[in-house]
Write an enzyme that holds these catalytic residues in place. Sequence first.
Site, PDB file in Angstrom:
ATOM      1  N   THR A   1       0.823  -1.212   0.000  1.00 42.33           N
ATOM      2  CA  THR A   1       0.000   0.000   0.000  1.00 42.33           C
ATOM      3  C   THR A   1       0.857   1.263   0.000  1.00 42.33           C
ATOM      4  OG1 THR A   1      -1.745  -1.166   1.197  1.00 42.33           O
ATOM      5  CG2 THR A   1      -1.817   1.241   1.235  1.00 42.33           C
ATOM      6  N   GLU A   2       0.427   2.250  -0.786  1.00 41.03           N
ATOM      7  CA  GLU A   2       1.123   3.530  -0.874  1.00 41.03           C
ATOM      8  C   GLU A   2       0.125   4.667  -0.672  1.00 41.03           C
ATOM      9  OE1 GLU A   2       3.233   3.742  -4.565  1.00 41.03           O
ATOM     10  OE2 GLU A   2       4.149   1.763  -4.316  1.00 41.03           O
TER      11      GLU A   2
ATOM     12  N   ILE B   1       1.236   0.150   6.912  1.00 40.68           N
ATOM     13  CA  ILE B   1       1.843  -1.176   6.914  1.00 40.68           C
ATOM     14  C   ILE B   1       1.727  -1.790   8.303  1.00 40.68           C
ATOM     15  CG2 ILE B   1       3.905  -2.507   6.420  1.00 40.68           C
ATOM     16  CD1 ILE B   1       2.614  -0.944   4.017  1.00 40.68           C
ATOM     17  N   THR B   2       0.948  -2.859   8.394  1.00 35.43           N
ATOM     18  CA  THR B   2       0.765  -3.558   9.663  1.00 35.43           C
ATOM     19  C   THR B   2       2.087  -4.180  10.104  1.00 35.43           C
ATOM     20  OG1 THR B   2      -1.525  -4.082   9.100  1.00 35.43           O
ATOM     21  CG2 THR B   2      -0.504  -5.381  10.845  1.00 35.43           C
TER      22      THR B   2
ATOM     23  N   ARG C   1     -29.304  -6.701  34.210  1.00 38.38           N
ATOM     24  CA  ARG C   1     -29.546  -5.265  34.350  1.00 38.38           C
ATOM     25  C   ARG C   1     -31.048  -4.984  34.452  1.00 38.38           C
ATOM     26  NH1 ARG C   1     -28.119  -0.206  35.993  1.00 38.38           N
ATOM     27  NH2 ARG C   1     -28.651   1.408  34.453  1.00 38.38           N
TER      28      ARG C   1
ATOM     29  N   GLN D   1     -38.745  -5.553  24.145  1.00 36.28           N
ATOM     30  CA  GLN D   1     -38.682  -6.016  22.765  1.00 36.28           C
ATOM     31  C   GLN D   1     -37.510  -5.389  22.009  1.00 36.28           C
ATOM     32  OE1 GLN D   1     -41.598  -4.761  19.618  1.00 36.28           O
ATOM     33  NE2 GLN D   1     -42.265  -6.908  19.767  1.00 36.28           N
TER      34      GLN D   1
ATOM     35  N   ILE E   1     -26.772  -1.839  24.055  1.00 34.56           N
ATOM     36  CA  ILE E   1     -27.423  -2.590  25.133  1.00 34.56           C
ATOM     37  C   ILE E   1     -26.777  -2.285  26.480  1.00 34.56           C
ATOM     38  CG2 ILE E   1     -27.748  -4.937  26.048  1.00 34.56           C
ATOM     39  CD1 ILE E   1     -28.178  -5.833  23.104  1.00 34.56           C
TER      40      ILE E   1
ATOM     41  N   GLU F   1      -7.145  -5.323   3.871  1.00 28.31           N
ATOM     42  CA  GLU F   1      -7.192  -6.559   3.078  1.00 28.31           C
ATOM     43  C   GLU F   1      -8.365  -6.560   2.089  1.00 28.31           C
ATOM     44  OE1 GLU F   1      -4.574  -7.771   3.571  1.00 28.31           O
ATOM     45  OE2 GLU F   1      -4.056  -7.526   5.667  1.00 28.31           O
TER      46      GLU F   1
ATOM     47  N   THR G   1     -11.295  -3.388   0.814  1.00 29.71           N
ATOM     48  CA  THR G   1     -12.425  -2.652   1.384  1.00 29.71           C
ATOM     49  C   THR G   1     -13.758  -3.306   1.004  1.00 29.71           C
ATOM     50  OG1 THR G   1     -12.647  -1.247  -0.567  1.00 29.71           O
ATOM     51  CG2 THR G   1     -11.149  -0.477   1.166  1.00 29.71           C
TER      52      THR G   1
END
Length: 391
Positions: free
Chosen positions: A129-130, A160-161, A269, A280, A338, A364, A366
């Site tokens: 990727t660039e 970059i991962t 809760r 509901q 919730i 990886e 989109t």
Amino acid sequence: MDFGLSDEERAIRDTARDFITREVMPLEQELLRRERAHQPGLERAELRELQLKARTFGFWGLATPQRYGGMELPAVVQSLIWTEIGRTFVPFRFGGEADNILFHATDEQQKEFLLPTIEGERLSCFAITEPGAGSDAANIRFRARRDGDDWILNGEKTFITGGNDADFAIVIAVTDPERGARNGGATAFLVDRAMGWRSEFIPTMGEGGPASLVFDDVRVPHRNILGEIGQGFALGMEWIGKGRYTIPSHAVGIAERALRMAIEHANTRETFGTKIGANQAIQWMIADSETELEAARWLILRAAWTVDAGLDPRHASSMAKLYGAGMVNRVVDRVLQIHGGMGYTRELPIERWYRQVRLYRIFEGTDEMQRLIIARDLLRGYTKIGGHLAG
């Protein structure tokens, strides 16, 4: 048609689940404490310790061929294990892995790069990727120019991962601008950090962060070409393709854990004198989440099955990635709702997941790219509606 797991698949899945529950999940509260204090989460040494402990259970190199000491598990089993990993928000993964395209390395390259990576002695990153080439990977401009027995690399890679920690990078560079990256004009290089490239941290909305890699006349020996000259784009697509069923497999684990938290909260809760699960509005959020979760699970397992069956997995994997990434975003959003205000705090992992899974719709491939692939395959007749079950 049998949708059950074999005894072997169930045994491997349950052993992975047991390890994650007993060894990894206990670290969660400490991880949240560190992150609230703006400290790094799991240190590299701590991750290494966990991986070596898992090795004693036989979990080492899920996808790594047995000749390299790995388990060489089928794709379906790998998918099941990635779901188990997704149940914890500790950023853990089993060791013994290497980038799938590193198996194209020569014998000499394997000794220098592949084998130390499998053993955890070296860390790699994959750089395609660039700044001007993300989804359109064929538009890369990063250049590699031949200079005698060397190549001179110039340009920048981004997002970059693992780029901040990597010891070496697998870099896809344009070597023949006239041919273009897609048509044999790009080549993959193995580039040690010591050769002169630098990384710059990119802050993101998630924990940790990717990096930009900057190359300024970095000299790389010809022997460091991975595969063949002109094979870079094909190798890049091979690398990206694997993530299209492992990423949503991980997403299923996150969604399962989050939904369990929502059900427990709804059953305990109370507001206005009654459990909120009696409302509901809450019931419908839980029902929709369970339905989407199961739909994603079977899309993902089908994609993994196509890999094991030797079929072309691209169409099924694109559907799995598209739906799985959207599913986990919707489920985590409902779970946060919730939980109300508590879900928005950093006392619970929900807001962390909320930030983390947003990336799943981007990296990886989109959402938009997956839709493009799916529609193109159908419009051009590359596949049929119904896949392998089509009449």
